[in-house]
Design a protein around this motif. Structure first.
Motif, short mmCIF file in Angstrom:
data_model
loop_
_atom_site.label_atom_id
_atom_site.label_comp_id
_atom_site.label_asym_id
_atom_site.label_seq_id
_atom_site.Cartn_x
_atom_site.Cartn_y
_atom_site.Cartn_z
N MET A 89 0.85 -1.18 0.00
CA MET A 89 0.00 0.00 0.00
C MET A 89 0.89 1.24 0.00
SD MET A 89 -3.47 0.77 1.88
CE MET A 89 -3.35 1.27 3.56
N TYR A 90 0.53 2.21 -0.81
CA TYR A 90 1.28 3.46 -0.91
C TYR A 90 0.85 4.42 0.19
CZ TYR A 90 2.43 1.74 -5.58
OH TYR A 90 2.88 1.00 -6.63
N PRO A 91 1.70 5.44 0.48
CA PRO A 91 1.32 6.42 1.51
C PRO A 91 0.19 7.33 1.04
CG PRO A 91 3.43 7.01 0.51
CD PRO A 91 3.03 5.67 -0.06
N ILE A 92 -0.34 8.08 1.99
CA ILE A 92 -1.33 9.12 1.73
C ILE A 92 -0.59 10.45 1.69
CG2 ILE A 92 -3.32 10.37 2.69
CD1 ILE A 92 -4.18 7.69 3.96
N LEU A 93 -0.89 11.27 0.70
CA LEU A 93 -0.30 12.61 0.61
C LEU A 93 -1.31 13.64 1.09
CD1 LEU A 93 1.94 14.59 -0.30
CD2 LEU A 93 0.84 14.61 -2.56
N ILE A 94 -0.86 14.50 2.01
CA ILE A 94 -1.66 15.63 2.46
C ILE A 94 -1.01 16.90 1.93
CG2 ILE A 94 -2.59 16.91 4.43
CD1 ILE A 94 -2.11 14.33 6.11
N VAL A 95 -1.76 17.68 1.15
CA VAL A 95 -1.27 18.97 0.64
C VAL A 95 -2.11 20.05 1.33
CG1 VAL A 95 -0.74 20.35 -1.39
CG2 VAL A 95 -0.78 17.84 -1.57
N GLU A 96 -1.50 20.72 2.29
CA GLU A 96 -2.21 21.68 3.16
C GLU A 96 -1.21 22.73 3.64
OE1 GLU A 96 -4.46 23.86 5.07
OE2 GLU A 96 -5.60 22.07 4.54
N ASP A 97 -1.58 24.01 3.51
CA ASP A 97 -0.66 25.07 3.93
C ASP A 97 -0.88 25.55 5.36
OD1 ASP A 97 -3.12 26.22 3.05
OD2 ASP A 97 -2.15 28.17 2.88
N GLU A 98 -1.96 25.18 5.97
CA GLU A 98 -2.24 25.57 7.36
C GLU A 98 -1.57 24.56 8.29
OE1 GLU A 98 -3.19 27.48 10.57
OE2 GLU A 98 -3.76 28.30 8.61
N PRO A 99 -0.53 24.97 9.04
CA PRO A 99 0.24 24.01 9.85
C PRO A 99 -0.58 23.19 10.83
CG PRO A 99 1.39 26.11 9.74
CD PRO A 99 0.04 26.32 9.10
N SER A 100 -1.54 23.82 11.51
CA SER A 100 -2.32 23.06 12.51
C SER A 100 -3.22 22.02 11.83
CB SER A 100 -3.14 24.01 13.38
OG SER A 100 -4.04 24.76 12.61
N MET A 101 -3.79 22.35 10.69
CA MET A 101 -4.62 21.40 9.95
C MET A 101 -3.76 20.26 9.42
SD MET A 101 -7.65 20.58 8.84
CE MET A 101 -8.72 21.99 8.68
N LEU A 102 -2.61 20.60 8.88
CA LEU A 102 -1.69 19.59 8.35
C LEU A 102 -1.27 18.60 9.43
CD1 LEU A 102 0.10 18.56 5.99
CD2 LEU A 102 1.84 20.16 6.76
N MET A 103 -0.87 19.12 10.57
CA MET A 103 -0.42 18.23 11.66
C MET A 103 -1.57 17.42 12.23
SD MET A 103 2.74 18.42 11.58
CE MET A 103 2.91 17.20 12.85
N GLY A 104 -2.76 18.00 12.33
CA GLY A 104 -3.92 17.27 12.83
C GLY A 104 -4.28 16.10 11.93
N LEU A 105 -4.32 16.34 10.62
CA LEU A 105 -4.61 15.27 9.67
C LEU A 105 -3.53 14.20 9.70
CD1 LEU A 105 -5.81 17.44 6.66
CD2 LEU A 105 -7.23 15.82 7.94
N LYS A 106 -2.28 14.65 9.69
CA LYS A 106 -1.14 13.72 9.69
C LYS A 106 -1.15 12.85 10.94
CE LYS A 106 3.90 13.76 9.09
NZ LYS A 106 4.37 12.98 10.21
N ASP A 107 -1.30 13.48 12.09
CA ASP A 107 -1.29 12.73 13.36
C ASP A 107 -2.42 11.70 13.41
OD1 ASP A 107 0.91 14.16 14.19
OD2 ASP A 107 -0.21 15.47 15.55
N ASN A 108 -3.62 12.09 12.98
CA ASN A 108 -4.76 11.17 13.02
C ASN A 108 -4.57 10.00 12.07
OD1 ASN A 108 -6.97 12.02 14.90
ND2 ASN A 108 -6.61 13.96 13.86
N LEU A 109 -4.06 10.26 10.88
CA LEU A 109 -3.83 9.16 9.94
C LEU A 109 -2.72 8.23 10.41
CD1 LEU A 109 -4.24 11.13 6.60
CD2 LEU A 109 -5.72 9.29 7.42
N GLU A 110 -1.65 8.79 10.96
CA GLU A 110 -0.57 7.96 11.47
C GLU A 110 -1.04 7.15 12.68
OE1 GLU A 110 3.39 10.33 9.95
OE2 GLU A 110 2.63 10.80 11.96
N PHE A 111 -1.91 7.72 13.49
CA PHE A 111 -2.47 7.00 14.62
C PHE A 111 -3.23 5.75 14.16
CE2 PHE A 111 -5.91 6.17 17.69
CZ PHE A 111 -5.15 5.97 18.84
N GLU A 112 -3.83 5.85 12.97
CA GLU A 112 -4.56 4.72 12.38
C GLU A 112 -3.63 3.82 11.54
OE1 GLU A 112 -7.64 3.86 13.07
OE2 GLU A 112 -8.00 5.62 14.33
N SER A 113 -2.32 4.03 11.68
CA SER A 113 -1.28 3.20 11.04
C SER A 113 -1.08 3.44 9.55
CB SER A 113 -1.53 1.71 11.30
OG SER A 113 -1.55 1.46 12.69
#
Length: 91
Positions: free
Chosen positions: A1-25
């Motif tokens: 399975m390939y990674p998920i790419l998040i393209v987001e310029d708002e740092p808090s939104m980017l980190m929130g999405l990233k953290d939640n997806l990584e939490f789900e492995s």
């Protein structure tokens, strides 16, 4: 399975999405502006792209158009605060 790419310029939104997806492995890659995001989409394989519409340098709409024009069929979910009907039609 390939990674998920998040393209987001708002740092808090980017980190929130990233953290939640990584939490789900999920493996996650990120880009902070449209130019970097487009380059990553063109050069790598992703299972999914989460793409902000309003980005510096290149808009999410333009990234989506360019990726599709190159035959990239990766699923893209557009993230936007815009709610007007014309924005939905453009997406």
């Amino acid at each position: 399975m390939y990674p998920i790419l998040i393209v987001e310029d708002e740092p808090s939104m980017l980190m929130g999405l990233k953290d939640n997806l990584e939490f789900e492995s999920y493996e996650v890659d990120t880009a902070e502006d449209g130019e970097i995001g487009l380059n990553k989409i063109m050069e790598n394989h992703y299972s999914l792209v989460l793409l902000d519409v309003m980005l510096p340098k290149i808009s999410g709409f333009d990234i989506c158009k360019k990726a599709r024009a190159k035959g990239i069929q990766t699923p893209i979910i557009l993230l936007t605060a815009k709610g007007e009907e014309i924005d939905k039609v453009l997406a």
